[in-house]
Structures are given as structure tokens and as C-alpha cells.
Design an enzyme around this catalytic site. Sequence first.
Site, PDB file in Angstrom:
ATOM      1  N   TYR A  27       6.483 -10.185   7.820  1.00 62.80           N
ATOM      2  CA  TYR A  27       6.428  -8.810   7.303  1.00 62.80           C
ATOM      3  C   TYR A  27       7.776  -8.116   7.516  1.00 62.80           C
ATOM      4  O   TYR A  27       8.324  -7.498   6.602  1.00 62.80           O
ATOM      5  CB  TYR A  27       5.310  -8.049   8.015  1.00 62.80           C
ATOM      6  CG  TYR A  27       5.070  -6.660   7.464  1.00 62.80           C
ATOM      7  CD1 TYR A  27       4.238  -6.459   6.366  1.00 62.80           C
ATOM      8  CD2 TYR A  27       5.678  -5.543   8.041  1.00 62.80           C
ATOM      9  CE1 TYR A  27       4.019  -5.182   5.852  1.00 62.80           C
ATOM     10  CE2 TYR A  27       5.467  -4.267   7.532  1.00 62.80           C
ATOM     11  CZ  TYR A  27       4.634  -4.091   6.446  1.00 62.80           C
ATOM     12  OH  TYR A  27       4.425  -2.835   5.941  1.00 62.80           O
TER      13      TYR A  27
HETATM   14  P1  NAD Z   1      -3.542  -1.526   1.873  1.00 62.38           P
HETATM   15  O1  NAD Z   1      -3.887  -2.836   2.493  1.00 62.38           O
HETATM   16  O2  NAD Z   1      -4.399  -0.352   2.146  1.00 62.38           O
HETATM   17  O3  NAD Z   1      -3.415  -1.712   0.282  1.00 62.38           O
HETATM   18  C1  NAD Z   1      -2.694  -2.797  -0.237  1.00 62.38           C
HETATM   19  C2  NAD Z   1      -2.813  -2.837  -1.735  1.00 62.38           C
HETATM   20  O4  NAD Z   1      -2.037  -3.947  -2.187  1.00 62.38           O
HETATM   21  C3  NAD Z   1      -4.228  -3.036  -2.264  1.00 62.38           C
HETATM   22  O5  NAD Z   1      -4.394  -2.310  -3.467  1.00 62.38           O
HETATM   23  C4  NAD Z   1      -4.260  -4.549  -2.598  1.00 62.38           C
HETATM   24  O6  NAD Z   1      -5.149  -4.884  -3.653  1.00 62.38           O
HETATM   25  C5  NAD Z   1      -2.818  -4.764  -3.024  1.00 62.38           C
HETATM   26  N1  NAD Z   1      -2.357  -6.158  -2.896  1.00 62.38           N
HETATM   27  C6  NAD Z   1      -2.444  -6.983  -1.823  1.00 62.38           C
HETATM   28  N2  NAD Z   1      -1.937  -8.191  -2.146  1.00 62.38           N
HETATM   29  C7  NAD Z   1      -1.523  -8.101  -3.440  1.00 62.38           C
HETATM   30  C8  NAD Z   1      -0.930  -9.035  -4.341  1.00 62.38           C
HETATM   31  N3  NAD Z   1      -0.673 -10.297  -3.995  1.00 62.38           N
HETATM   32  N4  NAD Z   1      -0.660  -8.608  -5.600  1.00 62.38           N
HETATM   33  C9  NAD Z   1      -0.941  -7.332  -5.974  1.00 62.38           C
HETATM   34  N5  NAD Z   1      -1.489  -6.421  -5.165  1.00 62.38           N
HETATM   35  C10 NAD Z   1      -1.789  -6.822  -3.915  1.00 62.38           C
HETATM   36  O7  NAD Z   1      -2.033  -1.250   2.328  1.00 62.38           O
HETATM   37  P2  NAD Z   1      -1.190   0.127   2.482  1.00 62.38           P
HETATM   38  O8  NAD Z   1      -1.195   0.508   3.903  1.00 62.38           O
HETATM   39  O9  NAD Z   1      -1.587   1.101   1.457  1.00 62.38           O
HETATM   40  O10 NAD Z   1       0.266  -0.423   2.173  1.00 62.38           O
HETATM   41  C11 NAD Z   1       0.878  -0.285   0.892  1.00 62.38           C
HETATM   42  C12 NAD Z   1       2.337  -0.635   1.029  1.00 62.38           C
HETATM   43  O11 NAD Z   1       2.930   0.221   1.998  1.00 62.38           O
HETATM   44  C13 NAD Z   1       2.583  -2.064   1.503  1.00 62.38           C
HETATM   45  O12 NAD Z   1       3.750  -2.567   0.885  1.00 62.38           O
HETATM   46  C14 NAD Z   1       2.828  -1.880   2.988  1.00 62.38           C
HETATM   47  O13 NAD Z   1       3.613  -2.911   3.528  1.00 62.38           O
HETATM   48  C15 NAD Z   1       3.566  -0.576   2.976  1.00 62.38           C
HETATM   49  N6  NAD Z   1       3.579   0.143   4.251  1.00 62.38           N
HETATM   50  C16 NAD Z   1       2.421   0.581   4.822  1.00 62.38           C
HETATM   51  C17 NAD Z   1       2.480   1.283   6.017  1.00 62.38           C
HETATM   52  C18 NAD Z   1       1.259   1.828   6.709  1.00 62.38           C
HETATM   53  O14 NAD Z   1       1.386   2.352   7.824  1.00 62.38           O
HETATM   54  N7  NAD Z   1       0.074   1.753   6.096  1.00 62.38           N
HETATM   55  C19 NAD Z   1       3.722   1.512   6.625  1.00 62.38           C
HETATM   56  C20 NAD Z   1       4.869   1.045   6.012  1.00 62.38           C
HETATM   57  C21 NAD Z   1       4.787   0.360   4.822  1.00 62.38           C
END
Ligand code: NAD
Length: 239
Positions: free
Chosen positions: A144
Site C-alpha cells: 500500500y
Molecule cells: P473503501 O474500501 O471504502 O472503498 C473502496 C472502493 O474501491 C469501493 O468502491 C470498491 O468497490 C472500489 N474498488 C476496490 N478494488 C477495486 C478495483 N480493483 N477496481 C475498481 N474499484 C475497486 O475505501 P476508501 O477508504 O473510500 O478509500 C478510497 C481511496 O482513498 C483508496 O484509494 C484509498 O487508498 C484512499 N485513502 C483512504 C484513506 C482512509 O482513511 N479511508 C486514507 C488515505 C487514502
Amino acid sequence: MTFESNLFAGKRALVTGATQGIGAGVANRLASLGARVTATGIDRGDGSLDGAVDVQLADVSKDADVAALIGGFDGLDIVVNCAGIIRRGAEHEIEVFAQVLDVNLTGTMRICSAARPLLAARKGVIVNTASMLSFFGGSLVPGYAASKGGVAQLTKSLALAYAADGIRVNAVAPGWIATPLTQALQDDPVRAGPILQRTALGRWGKPEDVAQAVAFLCAPAAAFITGVILPVDGGYMVS
Ligand code: NAD
């Protein structure tokens, strides 16, 4: 709130990884500002998407899915790459490491490359999703962290490569946001305590917090901004 309600009227937007969490917040916000939005994911998510948003299943790690998805658009003004996965504790296994890279980093590149001609035709904008782990290491999540470091460098590189097409490319770097991805952390007081202590504003972020920053980066107000990685972290980075 904050923006003119017709800011993105007439604009066509794609948000990947948007069936729940941050992506859903972004898709809802762009739609509320007048864009016609397609949200994608690998499943239908948790129901946080507003009715105004179209949903399409597409896996960003599959070339054929990405080609079919982008091929379905007549035009594109805004692309937001939110698709991302984390496999805490399992990412020292090479197969898992490679899978996380394939979704988070190569998946972002797949979408950007495929969408470039459509975005160039309309002088569009891309916003990628980096992370605090673009800047720090993560002992349990080497894949990651490597992928998010890569997303930051990819964002800078594509900002340079696509500038001549009139496409701006930026990223947001969310801090700790309350979504299904961080549910286990939120539920564990031993891990949640230090996160909240270090977050200067003293709370978990909301998908809407990130969505507001994405909306700004997509807006004409950001016309001279490209290649930035914008922390949206409640002060985590500076404390
Ligand atoms: P989440 O798990 O709630 O949602 C993830 C989404 O990505 C879902 O809609 C899922 O269907 C989709 N997904 C997963 N694998 C996929 C694939 N192979 N192809 C297409 N879609 C796919 O995650 P989140 O917390 O909303 O995170 C969203 C983004 O933000 C990610 O890139 C994550 O790394 C990033 N992020 C999240 C946080 C946090 O604290 N939640 C912090 C920094 C970065």
C-alpha cells in the site's frame, strides 16, 4: 455550501472506486454541483451513493474492464481515481504486494492513459488519491505504501506529460478518514487513539472533507494548479 451549485453544470465525470467511502463522497459532491457522474467499483458498495449518480461495475486491474468503461463515454471533463485496496498484515507476500500495486498504482495509470484522449478534447482534469503513506512508511502495508508513494510520483509525472494537452493532474492525500477501509482501525481503541491524538483537528475525516478538496482541484479556481499532492488530513502531517 462553499461552491456555486452549478459549478460543474454540463460536465461529465468519472469517479473510480466510488461505490462507497471517499469515492462515493466525491461522486455525490460532483453530482450536487451539477456534473453528470458515473461511479465505478468492483461491487455495489454500501448504499452511500446518491440516486443522481450512475453506477457501473469495473475492475481497474483489468485492461478489458477499463477499455469498456472508457469506451462508453462520449466525452469526459473530470476523472477522479479513488479505487484502492489495503491488505494489512498480508502485503509481505509477493502475490498480495503485486495485487495491491496493480489496483492502486497501475489501475490509476490504466484509467489515466485510457481517458487521456477524451480529457484532452475538453481540457479536462484528473485527481488521483494518494495517502499519508505516500510520505511515511507502513510496516504492515509495504504494498500500500509503495503504491501510494507511486501515485504521488505518477501524479507529478502525468502533470508534466499531459500539460501540453491542457489536462491538469493533481492528487489529494487523505489523512485518516472514516470509511469501510478503516473500519477495523476505528473499532480498535489501541490503534485509533494515537491516530486521533496526532490529528490536530481531533477527529476522523469524513468522505465529504476529501470531496470538497477534490471539487476545488477540479474547478476553474484551480486553473493554475497541476502536479500537487494536497494533504486533506486535519493536520496529521504537520504534528
Ligand atoms: P473503501 O474500501 O471504502 O472503498 C473502496 C472502493 O474501491 C469501493 O468502491 C470498491 O468497490 C472500489 N474498488 C476496490 N478494488 C477495486 C478495483 N480493483 N477496481 C475498481 N474499484 C475497486 O475505501 P476508501 O477508504 O473510500 O478509500 C478510497 C481511496 O482513498 C483508496 O484509494 C484509498 O487508498 C484512499 N485513502 C483512504 C484513506 C482512509 O482513511 N479511508 C486514507 C488515505 C487514502
